[in-house]
Design an enzyme around this catalytic site. Structure first.
Site, short mmCIF file in Angstrom:
data_model
loop_
_atom_site.label_atom_id
_atom_site.label_comp_id
_atom_site.label_asym_id
_atom_site.label_seq_id
_atom_site.Cartn_x
_atom_site.Cartn_y
_atom_site.Cartn_z
CB SER A 1 -78.75 3.22 -66.90
OG SER A 1 -77.52 3.33 -66.22
C1 LIG Z 1 -73.98 4.62 -66.44
S1 LIG Z 1 -73.34 5.63 -65.18
C2 LIG Z 1 -74.30 5.19 -63.75
C3 LIG Z 1 -75.76 5.47 -63.88
C4 LIG Z 1 -76.50 5.53 -62.57
N1 LIG Z 1 -76.51 4.28 -61.84
C5 LIG Z 1 -77.91 6.05 -62.70
O1 LIG Z 1 -78.73 5.77 -61.85
O2 LIG Z 1 -78.22 6.78 -63.63
C6 LIG Z 1 -71.80 4.89 -64.81
C7 LIG Z 1 -71.02 5.55 -63.71
O3 LIG Z 1 -70.00 4.68 -63.27
C8 LIG Z 1 -68.96 5.47 -62.74
N2 LIG Z 1 -67.74 4.66 -62.60
C9 LIG Z 1 -66.87 4.29 -63.57
N3 LIG Z 1 -65.86 3.58 -63.05
C10 LIG Z 1 -66.08 3.48 -61.72
C11 LIG Z 1 -65.38 2.88 -60.65
N4 LIG Z 1 -64.23 2.21 -60.83
N5 LIG Z 1 -65.88 2.99 -59.40
C12 LIG Z 1 -67.05 3.68 -59.19
N6 LIG Z 1 -67.74 4.28 -60.18
C13 LIG Z 1 -67.29 4.17 -61.43
C14 LIG Z 1 -68.87 6.62 -63.73
O4 LIG Z 1 -68.24 7.76 -63.15
C15 LIG Z 1 -70.32 6.84 -64.12
O5 LIG Z 1 -70.88 7.92 -63.43
#
Ligand SMILES: C[S@@+](CC[C@H](N)C(=O)[O-])C[C@H]1O[C@@H](n2cnc3c(N)ncnc32)[C@H](O)[C@@H]1O
Length: 417
Positions: A77
């Site tokens: 992000s």
């Molecule tokens: C924007 S990224 C996270 C960025 C991260 N927090 C960082 O520090 O850079 C969003 C993540 O959410 C995960 N995601 C999507 N749906 C999800 C779910 N139902 N449960 C857990 N993770 C999920 C995706 O696989 C993706 O890796």
């Protein structure tokens, strides 16, 4: 480059990035909390963006990690957005030191920042649905020396551990609803920070748990990749002209035949007739419009446009990535770009179709009402789906799969700030 010069270059770029984050906060009227700033100046972001140059790692932008087809499904992000969300959490909880935190959506960078903020007496667990992402997060966290973050691979729609309660759950993926697990895994008084899409508009809400309900204490403009797994929700785009689309929420239907050539029809416009100064906060106007326009006949939709379509004069929306619009009986109305006169601006609406003048006029009436009400911000209440109507607070109700969401705008009394 020697290891020493790489370290100093990394620190220089990191500090420059944090200066940009602080300036961005100031431009939005926000304060970058000192502890969040300190964490941003400490965590080496390049260790979570392998394969990118130092300049790219410190660009104050999101870094794409994984795509499925055209869609981005995982990213590191953007620092300014993470800083805003951590600020929301710290504003709500006072101090994050000693807090037990669950992060939904892993990558490692945000988890490291949280690790810095909670200190030795706190804990951080991060969960991601994708094992490729959790494997990478484990490796990156270890490389950065944050090996006391617990990384779990699971669908966060469901409880991670049945008996565990967190003080803070910070969701870093775009949600469409609040699954009961997110509320139930919070301590009472605990805080959920979540990018939530309502009426096609996503905002990061800081919601405090009060028994079986959550009530918002702040919200910020944001954008995130969409949640996957059992909480996934459909977003569809319908083309209405070259580079112009309507974004439709789950269950919304529009007749493509009605849209054909609509924007080529003559444009009517209406203006609120205000003269507002440059930094007037308009962040809450779109939700106000959404909650009021959904009570009118027709569909409330969100219009998006590519730069090329705007430059060609096909549309002039208030924001290319998401402008409130209505579609009724073959007439499309949308919030227009601001109209500047010298250093002040007015708010308006454009419309095309048989009832264009009336539709633009109606949209503008709602904008005028928001200005006259003192530009109130919304408060979001999240209640369980089974809550009877009589137990809901006053406000606009949006029913989702697991929750009843109520947005309340309280007009400012005349004479109060
Ligand atoms: C924007 S990224 C996270 C960025 C991260 N927090 C960082 O520090 O850079 C969003 C993540 O959410 C995960 N995601 C999507 N749906 C999800 C779910 N139902 N449960 C857990 N993770 C999920 C995706 O696989 C993706 O890796």
């Amino acid at each position: 480059m020697t290891v020493g010069t790489m370290h100093s270059e990394s620190a220089r770029l990191r500090n420059a990035m944090v200066d940009l984050v602080a300036a961005d906060h100031a431009a939005k009227g926000l304060t970058l909390r000192p502890e969040v700033e300190a964490a941003l100046r400490t965590v080496p972001r390049e260790l979570f963006t392998p394969g990118l140059s130092l300049e790219q790692a410190y660009a104050n932008a999101a870094v794409l990690k994984k795509r499925r087809g055209e869609e981005a499904i995982s990213s590191v992000s953007a620092p300014f957005l993470i800083a805003e969300m951590l600020g929301q959490a710290a504003d709500a909880l006072g101090d994050l030191a000693g807090c037990h935190v669950l992060e939904v959506g892993s990558g490692g960078y945000n988890a490291s920042l949280v690790r810095e903020l909670v200190g030795p007496s706190g804990s951080v667990t991060t969960v991601d649905i994708d094992s490729e992402i959790t494997d990478r997060a484990i490796a990156c966290l270890a490389a950065a020396g944050y090996d006391d973050v617990t990384v779990v691979c699971a669908d966060a729609e469901h409880p991670i551990a049945s008996d565990h309660r967190w003080d803070l759950i910070i969701v870093t993926v775009g949600a469409w609803d609040i699954p009961p697990a997110w509320r139930d895994q919070l301590t009472d008084g605990g805080v959920l920070v979540v990018p939530l899409r309502m009426f096609g508009i996503t905002k990061s809400y800081a919601l405090r748990r009060h028994g079986d309900r959550l009530v918002s204490e702040s919200h910020r403009q944001c954008g995130f990749v969409s949640v996957q797994g059992d909480g996934a929700h459909e977003v569809r785009y319908v083309d209405i002209a070259d580079g112009v689309h309507l974004r439709l929420d789950e269950g919304q239907q529009v007749d493509p035949a009605v849209l054909d050539g609509l924007l080529a029809q003559p444009r009517e416009e209406a203006w609120v007739g205000v003269s507002l100064p440059p930094r007037t906060a308009l962040i809450d106007l779109n939700l106000w419009l959404a909650t009021h326009l959904t009570h009118e006949p027709g569909e409330f939709v969100v219009l998006t446009a590519q730069e090329t379509a705007i430059e060609a004069g096909v549309v002039a929306p208030s924001w290319q990535f998401g402008t409130p619009a209505t579609l009724h009986d073959g007439t499309l109305a949308y919030r227009s770009a601001l109209r500047w006169t010298g250093r002040r601006f007015d708010l308006g609406a454009y419309a095309h179709g048989p009832e264009a003048a009336a539709a633009a006029g109606r949209m503008v009436e709602h904008m005028r009402a928001w200005v006259d009400a003192g530009s109130p911000p919304p408060v979001l209440h999240v209640l369980p789906a089974r809550t009877p109507d009589g137990d809901l607070p006053d406000g606009a109700v949006l029913d989702k799969r697991h929750s009843r969401l109520v947005l309340t705008f309280t007009p400012h009394e005349k004479g109060t700030p």
